[in-house]
Design an enzyme around this catalytic site. Structure first.
Site, PDB file in Angstrom:
ATOM      1  N   GLY A  27      -0.292  12.045 -12.290  1.00 41.32           N
ATOM      2  CA  GLY A  27       0.947  10.904 -12.448  1.00 41.32           C
ATOM      3  C   GLY A  27       1.072   9.710 -11.444  1.00 41.32           C
ATOM      4  O   GLY A  27      -0.626   9.406 -11.674  1.00 41.32           O
ATOM      5  N   HIS A  33      -5.156   5.277 -16.081  1.00 38.46           N
ATOM      6  CA  HIS A  33      -4.989   6.209 -16.794  1.00 38.46           C
ATOM      7  C   HIS A  33      -4.291   6.063 -18.495  1.00 38.46           C
ATOM      8  O   HIS A  33      -4.862   6.480 -19.473  1.00 38.46           O
ATOM      9  CB  HIS A  33      -3.315   6.758 -16.483  1.00 38.46           C
ATOM     10  N   VAL A 173     -11.238   0.698 -14.792  1.00 37.68           N
ATOM     11  CA  VAL A 173     -10.542  -0.400 -14.854  1.00 37.68           C
ATOM     12  C   VAL A 173     -10.337  -1.215 -13.732  1.00 37.68           C
ATOM     13  O   VAL A 173      -9.867  -0.344 -12.917  1.00 37.68           O
ATOM     14  CB  VAL A 173      -9.208   0.334 -15.858  1.00 37.68           C
TER      15      VAL A 173
END
Length: 278
Positions: A27, A33, A173
């Site tokens: 999360g 993500h 990333v």
């Protein structure tokens, strides 16, 4: 997007699916993500994500209780990515009884680098990933290369247990200044955030030295470790390893041996990890 909590509901929701692409997360989702969700869609359908902060992989002095939990915001982001199902179990849903059976990676891979500085970490990772794989039964699972050692351990675990799952590694990333995106970046003070990209710059300098012909890898590691300490970091390791098995390349390593440089260091109270393939 369907949101399910229980293992039974998860299995029922995916019954009959044989091309599921799975992205497990803890999360507090960011662009890193979300890029995994997009890559998953290239490899399978439907795309399933999980959000579960796994207590088994946190040590006694780590940040399990304060790990950021942003479920409502995460749901909105996943809906925009057209994720089919979000599996968001509670700790009781995942571990209705004490998880006494654990999956232990081999000592040679699980107890070095991150495993050395976070004892038991990979036992918790392997156990929860194995359990999540059992719940979702995907054809493809996507993990980020930022957690390089984790990716290798999960890939080998799936291979040795003959799980019919293709483990896909996604490129890290980064923010515009090179800092690898991480949920823990939010803990950085403004001054620390300005300093944090220095870790990636250091990895690039190491790569340039190795590609430039420098073969005294221990000396390169030592200088990099000292450079971090001199700038106020508290480094755990800066290490050049073989990509194939994450073992040290040794003095007789071939100049053509694919390598990776990996590092972990604290900046203030925040521990950052990063790596760069050479």
């Amino acid at each position: 997007m369907k949101i399910v909590r229980s293992i039974e509901e998860m299995r029922a929701q995916l019954r009959g699916q044989n091309r599921t692409a799975f992205v497990p997360t803890m999360g507090n989702l960011h662009e890193g993500h979300l890029s995994l969700m997009r890559l998953a869609r290239q490899h399978g359908d439907p795309v399933v994500a999980s959000i579960f902060v796994n207590p088994l992989q946190f040590g006694p002095n780590e940040d399990f209780e304060k790990y950021p939990r942003t479920l409502e915001a995460d749901i909105q982001k996943l809906q925009k990515e057209n994720v089919y199902v979000l599996f968001a179990p509670t700790v009781h849903d995942m571990y209705p009884q004490p998880q006494e059976y654990r999956v232990h990676p081999p000592h040679t891979l699980g107890n070095m680098l991150e495993g050395e500085f976070r004892p038991g970490f990979f036992h918790g990772v392997c156990t929860v990933v194995m359990k999540l794989m059992s719940c979702v039964q995907p054809r493809v699972a996507v993990f980020g290369k930022k957690d390089y050692q984790q990716l290798m351990i999960v890939r080998q675990m799936c291979a040795q247990f003959a799980l019919p799952i293709d483990v896909v590694g996604a490129e890290t990333v980064r923010d515009v200044d090179g800092l690898a995106l991480s949920s823990r970046n939010r803990y950085l003070s403004p001054a620390e955030r300005a300093e944090a990209p220095g870790l990636y710059r250091l990895l690039n300098r190491i790569r340039d030295e190795v590609l430039g012909g420098q073969r005294d890898l221990k000396s390169i590691e030592f200088k990099a470790f000292r450079a971090l300490a001199e700038r106020g970091w508290v480094p755990d390791y800066v290490s050049i390893r073989k990509r194939s098995d994450l073992q040290p390349p040794g003095a007789c390593a071939s100049v053509d041996e694919p390598l990776v440089v990996t590092a972990a260091a604290k900046l203030g109270a925040t521990r950052l990890i990063d790596n760069l393939e050479i």
